[in-house]
Design a protein around this motif. Sequence first.
Motif, short mmCIF file in Angstrom:
data_model
loop_
_atom_site.label_atom_id
_atom_site.label_comp_id
_atom_site.label_asym_id
_atom_site.label_seq_id
_atom_site.Cartn_x
_atom_site.Cartn_y
_atom_site.Cartn_z
N SER A 213 -16.50 -56.70 -142.50
CA SER A 213 -16.65 -55.77 -141.38
C SER A 213 -17.08 -54.37 -141.81
O SER A 213 -17.89 -53.73 -141.13
N SER B 282 -8.74 -52.06 -142.25
CA SER B 282 -9.57 -53.19 -142.69
C SER B 282 -9.47 -53.37 -144.20
O SER B 282 -9.41 -52.40 -144.95
N GLU C 13 -18.58 -73.81 -139.30
CA GLU C 13 -18.43 -72.37 -139.06
C GLU C 13 -18.29 -71.60 -140.37
O GLU C 13 -18.89 -70.53 -140.54
N ASP C 14 -17.51 -72.15 -141.31
CA ASP C 14 -17.28 -71.44 -142.57
C ASP C 14 -18.58 -71.27 -143.35
O ASP C 14 -18.81 -70.23 -143.97
N ASN D 107 -20.63 -68.55 -141.71
CA ASN D 107 -19.95 -67.27 -141.93
C ASN D 107 -20.19 -66.75 -143.34
O ASN D 107 -20.51 -65.57 -143.54
N ARG E 252 -22.25 -63.32 -144.15
CA ARG E 252 -21.59 -62.19 -144.81
C ARG E 252 -22.38 -61.74 -146.04
O ARG E 252 -22.52 -60.54 -146.29
N LYS F 146 -22.73 -63.70 -127.69
CA LYS F 146 -22.90 -63.69 -129.14
C LYS F 146 -24.25 -64.29 -129.55
O LYS F 146 -24.88 -63.83 -130.50
N TYR G 167 -22.88 -60.95 -137.15
CA TYR G 167 -21.49 -61.04 -137.62
C TYR G 167 -20.71 -61.97 -136.70
O TYR G 167 -20.74 -61.83 -135.48
N GLU H 94 -17.27 -62.87 -136.28
CA GLU H 94 -15.99 -62.62 -135.61
C GLU H 94 -16.19 -61.92 -134.27
O GLU H 94 -16.78 -60.84 -134.21
N LYS I 173 -14.17 -60.26 -132.58
CA LYS I 173 -13.34 -59.07 -132.33
C LYS I 173 -14.17 -57.78 -132.37
O LYS I 173 -13.76 -56.76 -131.81
N TRP I 174 -15.35 -57.81 -133.01
CA TRP I 174 -16.19 -56.62 -133.06
C TRP I 174 -17.32 -56.68 -132.02
O TRP I 174 -18.27 -55.90 -132.11
N LEU J 146 -13.26 -69.45 -135.15
CA LEU J 146 -12.07 -68.92 -135.83
C LEU J 146 -10.78 -69.47 -135.23
O LEU J 146 -9.77 -68.78 -135.12
#
Length: 545
Positions: A31, A41, A98-99, A102, A106, A175, A185, A187, A189-190, A335
């Motif tokens: 993040s 973070s 997903e992993d 991700n 990243r 998304k 990105y 997640e 949450k952002w 997630l």
Amino acid sequence: MILTEDYLQDLLDKTLTQVRTGDWAVVLEGSIAEGFGNPGSDIDFLLIGRDEDDLPTMPSLFFVDGRRVEIRTRSLRQLTDQFAALETGAKRVGRIPEDLLNRCQRLLNSVPLRGHALVDEVKSLLPAERLRSIAADWWAHSARQSLRHATAMMCLDEPEEAMDWARAGLVQAVKAWAAGRGETYLEPKWLSLQLDRADRPDVRDRYWELESAGPDVAVDDYLGACVEFAAELGVTGVQRDPARLTVERQKGVTTWQTSERVHVVRGRRDVFVLGERAGQVWRSLVLGTPLPRVLANARATGAAEAGPLLAHFLRLGLVRLAWKGGGTVAPALPLASPPGPLTPPPSTARPLLSLRGAAVSGPDAVDLVPLPADRFAAAALALAFSNMVVENAREDLAGALRQGQWKVAEVSARRAAQSALRGLLCAYGVSPLPADCDLVRRLSLLPSGIQSIRTLANTLTRVSIDSPERAEAVLRELEQFIGLVRQAAGADAFPASFDSADTWRATLELGHDWVRVAAHFDAELPLQEVRDLVASSGAQPHQAA
């Protein structure tokens, strides 16, 4: 970034003193590298080596200058394989783990700190534009699945679940749109910061309007609004038409009916027993037909909860939904727990089995039997077979008593009592059974409420007969004992197998149901010859048609 490069370099120096030495290129990912984050973070450093070793996936955690620091390692070969796997998965984007997505995302959006040449070499393995396309397609697929599932739940009278999946589809659609504009990105949450950076107030405001809908909103209208907005954002293939959904057979699921009881076996292991109304709905299914028609058939059985029962069959993975021209509907949340069929807690009904089938808690129940399929089948067959042996022993006892053959009568009475005990233990799921000499002691495995059975069992398995008077008393005790055991084991309707051709036929028909199940699951059969019941469909093998 919210942290300066000088600060990060200093933090990296202090952290590397605790890490095994190596010639590492280093990037900051996560993040903070993406421009999000806050003082809470963690700091995510990825160390990249040119060696060919398989470096561990698990991160190491350190606490440096009041910050939590994660160290991960990857070799160039591992990263090459990682990006190749992503490209391969992009051919069927719904199957990309997903992993994997991700980890690739990243790294491609990371900030180089050391070994810039190696970092550039790694990042060149997948262009940023290609990542955007894959991530956007992945999120769009997820949104499509969630909104289709929400449409199905609305059709099946599950509005709360439909609302939750509509919200999930809303997030996934936004998304997908954001990923296509570089906000890859994963997640959610952002997401608020991603929408601010995308600089499209109209999309941002419409998303927050739908996301903040309260509990008083009409679910059908809300689902329609989410589907419409998703289409505006480029998510295709989601129409508000449940007729495009079909109910399909699920691989590895079989149905077994004994008497009026329906059992559904999943993956040759999990046995679900259906209550009366649930069984009627299950038998009404015509697979391969549109969901509204399947629901109409189910309601025609008189089941008031037909829709929720069908929804429960879907959750358990006993059937599946497919979208016309779009494959299986398999919604998933990012997630979160990996998608898959629900496995409920095992049923607590006792005893577990009867001659009718597994015990069930209610008419609408779909209960998981706490036995794997092979043991369930073996125990149920042994329950039926033990009762047939009881009938055979009773016949032997009656003949011996008529002739005054006291020793033969003793053996027959003991055999009848032991066979009844075998059936009782089977009804509680004990399989394989203990040896006959150990049956009475193993009654300790069963609930304390069978004390009267235990007392009589102690007497009858050691019984002696030496006179007509004693024979009459033993016969009374044995009949009382068999009655108690069969009532406890759900076998009180077992036919008197050897009284007539009709009762023998009824015994064969009863046994045939359980032999089929046991043979299918390769359960051990009490006698090899009972396999002939399957070939003869429950009839006597030598009788003329």
